[in-house]
Design a protein around this motif. Structure first.
Motif, mmCIF file in Angstrom:
data_model
loop_
_atom_site.group_PDB
_atom_site.id
_atom_site.type_symbol
_atom_site.label_atom_id
_atom_site.label_comp_id
_atom_site.label_asym_id
_atom_site.label_seq_id
_atom_site.Cartn_x
_atom_site.Cartn_y
_atom_site.Cartn_z
ATOM 1 N N ALA A 198 -5.305 1.420 1.047
ATOM 2 C CA ALA A 198 -4.342 1.938 0.880
ATOM 3 C C ALA A 198 -4.646 3.394 1.552
ATOM 4 O O ALA A 198 -3.724 3.991 2.313
ATOM 5 C CB ALA A 198 -4.024 2.438 -0.511
ATOM 6 N N MET A 199 -5.764 3.992 1.550
ATOM 7 C CA MET A 199 -6.192 5.313 2.088
ATOM 8 C C MET A 199 -6.024 5.044 3.893
ATOM 9 O O MET A 199 -5.442 5.938 4.560
ATOM 10 C CB MET A 199 -7.454 5.701 1.917
ATOM 11 C CG MET A 199 -7.529 6.448 0.566
ATOM 12 S SD MET A 199 -9.309 7.179 0.240
ATOM 13 C CE MET A 199 -9.564 6.633 -1.291
ATOM 14 N N ALA A 249 -7.734 0.534 -2.913
ATOM 15 C CA ALA A 249 -7.341 2.086 -2.922
ATOM 16 C C ALA A 249 -7.922 2.438 -1.424
ATOM 17 O O ALA A 249 -7.312 2.914 -0.862
ATOM 18 C CB ALA A 249 -8.267 2.907 -3.965
ATOM 19 N N PHE A 308 0.820 -1.201 0.130
ATOM 20 C CA PHE A 308 0.162 -0.015 0.093
ATOM 21 C C PHE A 308 1.005 1.235 0.056
ATOM 22 O O PHE A 308 0.313 2.407 -0.335
ATOM 23 C CB PHE A 308 -0.962 -0.069 1.111
ATOM 24 C CG PHE A 308 -1.790 -1.203 1.247
ATOM 25 C CD1 PHE A 308 -2.867 -1.078 0.128
ATOM 26 C CD2 PHE A 308 -1.978 -2.079 2.211
ATOM 27 C CE1 PHE A 308 -3.576 -2.327 -0.023
ATOM 28 C CE2 PHE A 308 -2.812 -3.066 1.993
ATOM 29 C CZ PHE A 308 -3.656 -3.362 1.043
#
Lengths: 217, 196
Positions: free
Chosen positions: B183-184, B180, B20
């Motif tokens: 990853a955030m 995503a 990530f």
């Protein structure tokens, strides 16, 4: 070259679109997300990868008859790693800014799955010319994909100031959305081609039916 | 020392997570995360190879390449070392730990071309190598971070099997969007630091 060869070559040349390494085969993801925060870096990364892909495909295809199949993977890896080392020296000397910003990812071209996948699936089995066409098509497909991704991320992240797009998370989002867009575009394009084909067959059927009728009269 | 090691562990597992944050090893992350079982096999195999190969390349880099001033040969040498190690591990595991070998399945062979492994080896095999303890701990926990990312992703994707997903998002696009969001979440830890 007979008709069969030409047809195959055409199919190979279209590989960059129909089997796009990024959007369809989903290969080479790491540099794609890591080195696509700006358009220029993305483009340079795409070109670097494509050059290694082209040269390694040609070399591997030329060596295919003397490569023992049991140790082919180490041999492919050595060919690619040598090319990458040359590329590193070249970039370090002539485009040092890009070499610094891409960092480890230039070295990692050596284990880029697009390159090894093409070596294994294509270059190791086909003649030099077809391998060259395949590499050129796949390489272009990768360049276009990474450049679009870089452009989109720079536009959203730097120009419009949505800073998440310069972070890895933004890379995942942008790539996911672009992939969905590509799927949709390919779906409609294929649908259009199929409809056109169907119209053509109908028209031909009508025409032949007409001729049969006229002949009967 | 303990605090430093703890800092390294948290950094390698979370704040600097290989998938990530460093965006390495995305191909296996997307390719082998459909089922929890295969994800665990792949993650463990990567952890093992990453730890062993980073130690080997660290030694070779420090005592051979840097001594002979041949840093430019790094990519070629490291790939050879990793490919050789994977072969040796393959043979050793098959002979002595067949159960583990079966759990790894085909993933062990695939690791030769895993960019996370070479990427980590390159990180610690630079011109100014870190000390061996830092290298070992970071490599081990980077591998475990990869295992964690893969396991979490597999959990999410197993649930997505039954969800209604728009046609063009099926498969990889929706997996990327899920990645995503994860990853955030990991990005949120990026300001977090502990003693180094």
């Amino acid at each position: 070259m007979d008709k069969m060869d030409k047809k195959m070559l055409k199919r190979t040349a279209l590989g960059g679109i129909l089997d796009n390494p990024v959007f369809v085969l989903v290969l080479g993801m790491c540099p794609l997300i890591a080195v696509s925060t700006s358009f220029m870096d993305a483009l340079l990364m795409g070109v670097s990868t494509a050059i290694v892909l082209l040269l390694s495909n040609v070399a591997i295809s030329a060596l295919r008859k003397i490569t023992p199949s049991a140790v082919r993977l180490p041999i492919y890896l050595m060919v690619v790693a040598t090319l990458v080392t040359i590329l590193q020296m070249f970039l370090d000397k002539y485009i040092p800014d890009f070499y610094a910003s891409a960092g480890r990812f230039i070295a990692l071209i050596a284990v880029n799955c697009i390159i090894l996948a093409r070596a294994e699936a294509f270059a190791g089995k086909n003649d030099v010319l077809s391998s060259l066409v395949d590499a050129a098509s796949m390489g272009l497909g990768f360049i276009v994909a990474i450049a679009i991704l870089g452009g989109v991320r720079q536009l959203l992240g730097d120009v419009l100031g949505i800073s998440i797009f310069t972070a890895p998370a933004g890379g995942f989002i942008a790539l996911g959305l672009l992939m969905a867009l590509f799927n949709a575009a390919l779906f409609f394009a294929k649908g259009y081609a199929a409809r056109r084909e169907a119209r053509k067959t109908r028209r031909e059927a009508r025409r032949s039916a007409k001729t049969v009728k006229e002949e009967a009269l | 020392m303990t605090i430093t090691i703890l800092g390294i562990i948290i950094s390698a597992l979370i704040t600097n997570n290989i998938v990530f944050s460093q965006t390495l090893g995305i191909c296996p992350f997307l390719g082998v995360s459909k089922k929890l079982k295969s994800a665990a096999g792949m993650g463990l195999a990567v952890t093992l190879v990453m730890t062993v190969s980073t130690l080997f390349t660290w030694v070779i880099n420090k005592y051979v390449l840097l001594n002979l001033d041949m840093g430019y040969l790094r990519v070629i040498v490291f790939i050879l070392v990793i490919a050789g190690l994977v072969q040796v591990l393959d043979i050793l595991l098959k002979k002595f730990l067949p159960a583990l070998y079966n759990a790894f399945g085909i993933y062990l062979a695939l690791i030769t071309t895993n960019c996370a492994v070479l990427g980590t080896a390159m990180l610690f095999g630079g011109d100014a190598p870190a000390d061996i303890v830092t290298t070992f701990v970071t490599a081990l926990f980077t591998g475990l971070g990869f295992l964690m990312a893969l396991a979490v992703m597999a959990g999410v994707r197993e649930r997505m099997e039954t969800a209604h997903i728009p046609r063009f998002f099926k498969g990889f696009p929706i997996a990327l969007l899920a990645a995503a969001i994860m990853a955030m979440a990991f990005f949120g830890f990026s300001t977090f630091s502990l003693g180094g």
